[in-house]
Design a protein around this motif. Structure first.
Motif, PDB file in Angstrom:
ATOM      1  N   MET A   1       0.828  -1.198   0.000  1.00 46.67           N
ATOM      2  CA  MET A   1       0.000   0.000   0.000  1.00 46.67           C
ATOM      3  C   MET A   1       0.865   1.251   0.000  1.00 46.67           C
ATOM      4  SD  MET A   1      -3.249  -0.727   2.533  1.00 46.67           S
ATOM      5  CE  MET A   1      -2.239  -1.218   3.928  1.00 46.67           C
ATOM      6  N   GLN A   2       0.326   2.318  -0.572  1.00 44.22           N
ATOM      7  CA  GLN A   2       1.020   3.593  -0.571  1.00 44.22           C
ATOM      8  C   GLN A   2       0.911   4.263   0.790  1.00 44.22           C
ATOM      9  OE1 GLN A   2      -0.995   5.257  -4.237  1.00 44.22           O
ATOM     10  NE2 GLN A   2       1.085   6.003  -4.577  1.00 44.22           N
ATOM     11  N   LYS A   3       1.789   5.226   1.010  1.00 42.99           N
ATOM     12  CA  LYS A   3       1.734   5.985   2.244  1.00 42.99           C
ATOM     13  C   LYS A   3       0.896   7.239   2.037  1.00 42.99           C
ATOM     14  CE  LYS A   3       6.039   4.475   4.413  1.00 42.99           C
ATOM     15  NZ  LYS A   3       7.317   4.896   5.041  1.00 42.99           N
ATOM     16  N   PHE A   4      -0.056   7.441   2.958  1.00 39.60           N
ATOM     17  CA  PHE A   4      -0.941   8.602   2.894  1.00 39.60           C
ATOM     18  C   PHE A   4      -0.909   9.337   4.228  1.00 39.60           C
ATOM     19  CE2 PHE A   4      -2.646   5.692  -0.284  1.00 39.60           C
ATOM     20  CZ  PHE A   4      -2.824   6.538  -1.379  1.00 39.60           C
ATOM     21  N   LEU A   5      -1.335  10.596   4.183  1.00 41.87           N
ATOM     22  CA  LEU A   5      -1.313  11.435   5.367  1.00 41.87           C
ATOM     23  C   LEU A   5      -2.336  10.962   6.398  1.00 41.87           C
ATOM     24  CD1 LEU A   5      -0.069  14.000   6.641  1.00 41.87           C
ATOM     25  CD2 LEU A   5      -1.957  15.298   5.616  1.00 41.87           C
ATOM     26  N   VAL A   6      -1.863  10.722   7.624  1.00 38.72           N
ATOM     27  CA  VAL A   6      -2.714  10.288   8.733  1.00 38.72           C
ATOM     28  C   VAL A   6      -2.588  11.259   9.913  1.00 38.72           C
ATOM     29  CG1 VAL A   6      -3.024   8.532  10.523  1.00 38.72           C
ATOM     30  CG2 VAL A   6      -2.745   7.852   8.134  1.00 38.72           C
ATOM     31  N   TRP A   7      -1.325  11.573  10.272  1.00 35.76           N
ATOM     32  CA  TRP A   7      -1.089  12.514  11.375  1.00 35.76           C
ATOM     33  C   TRP A   7      -0.887  13.915  10.818  1.00 35.76           C
ATOM     34  CZ3 TRP A   7      -2.855  10.273  15.258  1.00 35.76           C
ATOM     35  CH2 TRP A   7      -2.531   8.961  15.604  1.00 35.76           C
ATOM     36  N   ASP A   8      -1.784  14.827  11.181  1.00 32.43           N
ATOM     37  CA  ASP A   8      -1.664  16.195  10.671  1.00 32.43           C
ATOM     38  C   ASP A   8      -0.468  16.906  11.293  1.00 32.43           C
ATOM     39  OD1 ASP A   8      -2.495  17.566  13.174  1.00 32.43           O
ATOM     40  OD2 ASP A   8      -4.430  16.616  12.762  1.00 32.43           O
ATOM     41  N   LEU A   9      -0.058  18.002  10.671  1.00 33.41           N
ATOM     42  CA  LEU A   9       1.110  18.745  11.133  1.00 33.41           C
ATOM     43  C   LEU A   9       0.935  19.288  12.552  1.00 33.41           C
ATOM     44  CD1 LEU A   9       3.914  19.834  10.533  1.00 33.41           C
ATOM     45  CD2 LEU A   9       2.838  21.838   9.471  1.00 33.41           C
ATOM     46  N   PRO A  10      -0.233  19.833  12.925  1.00 34.96           N
ATOM     47  CA  PRO A  10      -0.399  20.297  14.305  1.00 34.96           C
ATOM     48  C   PRO A  10      -0.184  19.195  15.343  1.00 34.96           C
ATOM     49  CG  PRO A  10      -2.099  21.250  12.938  1.00 34.96           C
ATOM     50  CD  PRO A  10      -1.373  20.262  12.079  1.00 34.96           C
ATOM     51  N   VAL A  11      -0.660  17.979  15.077  1.00 35.34           N
ATOM     52  CA  VAL A  11      -0.453  16.864  16.001  1.00 35.34           C
ATOM     53  C   VAL A  11       1.030  16.545  16.130  1.00 35.34           C
ATOM     54  CG1 VAL A  11      -0.718  14.362  16.252  1.00 35.34           C
ATOM     55  CG2 VAL A  11      -2.715  15.779  15.807  1.00 35.34           C
ATOM     56  N   ARG A  12       1.723  16.523  14.994  1.00 35.68           N
ATOM     57  CA  ARG A  12       3.152  16.206  15.031  1.00 35.68           C
ATOM     58  C   ARG A  12       3.955  17.294  15.737  1.00 35.68           C
ATOM     59  NH1 ARG A  12       4.453  15.990   9.211  1.00 35.68           N
ATOM     60  NH2 ARG A  12       2.290  16.511   8.738  1.00 35.68           N
ATOM     61  N   LEU A  13       3.631  18.556  15.473  1.00 31.85           N
ATOM     62  CA  LEU A  13       4.323  19.654  16.147  1.00 31.85           C
ATOM     63  C   LEU A  13       4.062  19.612  17.652  1.00 31.85           C
ATOM     64  CD1 LEU A  13       3.821  22.689  13.727  1.00 31.85           C
ATOM     65  CD2 LEU A  13       5.963  21.514  14.272  1.00 31.85           C
ATOM     66  N   PHE A  14       2.824  19.353  18.024  1.00 33.40           N
ATOM     67  CA  PHE A  14       2.497  19.250  19.447  1.00 33.40           C
ATOM     68  C   PHE A  14       3.331  18.154  20.105  1.00 33.40           C
ATOM     69  CE2 PHE A  14       0.282  16.657  22.582  1.00 33.40           C
ATOM     70  CZ  PHE A  14       0.136  17.574  23.614  1.00 33.40           C
ATOM     71  N   HIS A  15       3.393  17.004  19.460  1.00 34.88           N
ATOM     72  CA  HIS A  15       4.113  15.859  20.025  1.00 34.88           C
ATOM     73  C   HIS A  15       5.567  16.195  20.297  1.00 34.88           C
ATOM     74  CE1 HIS A  15       6.357  12.057  19.921  1.00 34.88           C
ATOM     75  NE2 HIS A  15       5.270  11.507  20.420  1.00 34.88           N
ATOM     76  N   TRP A  16       6.260  16.731  19.294  1.00 39.04           N
ATOM     77  CA  TRP A  16       7.697  16.964  19.453  1.00 39.04           C
ATOM     78  C   TRP A  16       7.990  18.195  20.291  1.00 39.04           C
ATOM     79  CZ3 TRP A  16      10.007  12.754  18.935  1.00 39.04           C
ATOM     80  CH2 TRP A  16       9.650  11.831  17.949  1.00 39.04           C
TER      81      TRP A  16
END
Length: 227
Positions: A1-16
């Motif tokens: 399967m191809q890779k598609f967007l699941v985690w939005d940028l705000p979630v990723r920025l919040f995490h890190w």
């Protein structure tokens, strides 16, 4: 399967950003000297992160919403059982067990940041609400601030162990998607965008609220001086 967007940028920025803030909070207390003022400022920023994530958990993208991954005991037990069988299949977003890790972290870090508004370093720096709080509240907030971190460390250890278990036992990489936002899923399971305009507006509103909370709203306490 191809890779598609699941985690939005705000979630990723919040995490890190949260990872950086937690480390910086520890570093400015345990390693650096005379860095309590920096510790307070990082705490205010962390409080803003928590508020943002709480709101984003309601109005954010599909897999960022609490309604997408908050599950009951039956679902959690079924998922834990699947981890030891060949029937286990990776979830698109948070799984029913790991999904409870986020609210737990939000609660602990939120309490940590909030209690910091009412404490002092007994030297120069103090939280914006320290002077107006009663001695009982000050003592309770100080106790919370010093003890919650231990519970937070325990959650961090559990989180890291889970990451290693998924990576080396289940052969499922949890770290890379939190950088790229993409996972190997069906196209219909992907999110269309990160909703950055909404996130930017929210971030500005939260920043304004935190500034009001720590710089404008605290009551001015008159101190009587005796000579």
């Amino acid at each position: 399967m191809q890779k598609f967007l699941v985690w939005d940028l705000p979630v990723r920025l919040f995490h890190w950003l949260l990872v950086i803030c937690i480390f910086a909070q520890w570093f400015t207390v345990e390693i650096l000297e005379d860095a309590t003022d920096i510790h307070f400022y990082i705490g205010y920023f962390t409080l803003g992160l928590i508020i943002f994530r709480l709101i984003w958990g309601i109005v954010g993208t599909t897999y960022a919403r609490f309604s997408n991954f908050m599950a009951g005991p039956k679902s959690m037990l079924a998922y834990l059982k699947s981890l030891t069988t060949k029937e286990h299949t990776p979830t698109v977003g948070h799984n029913s067990v790991g999904g409870w890790m986020l609210p737990a972290v939000l609660l602990l870090v939120g309490l940590q940041a909030t209690s910091g508004l009412f404490i002092t370093d007994d030297i120069i720096n103090e939280g914006p609400y320290y002077a107006s709080a009663s001695d009982a509240i000050k003592g309770y907030m100080m106790w919370l601030h010093h003890n919650i971190f231990n519970a937070l460390l325990a959650l961090i250890v559990v989180h890291l162990l889970a990451i290693f278990y998924y990576r080396f036992i289940l052969k499922h990489d949890l770290i890379s998607p939190m950088f790229s936002g993409k996972k190997e899923v069906k196209s219909i399971e992907a999110i269309p965008s990160s909703r950055l305009l909404l996130a930017a507006v929210m971030a500005m509103l939260v920043a304004t609220f935190v500034y009001w909370l720590v710089a404008i709203n605290p009551p001015v306490v008159e101190v009587d001086y005796y000579y």
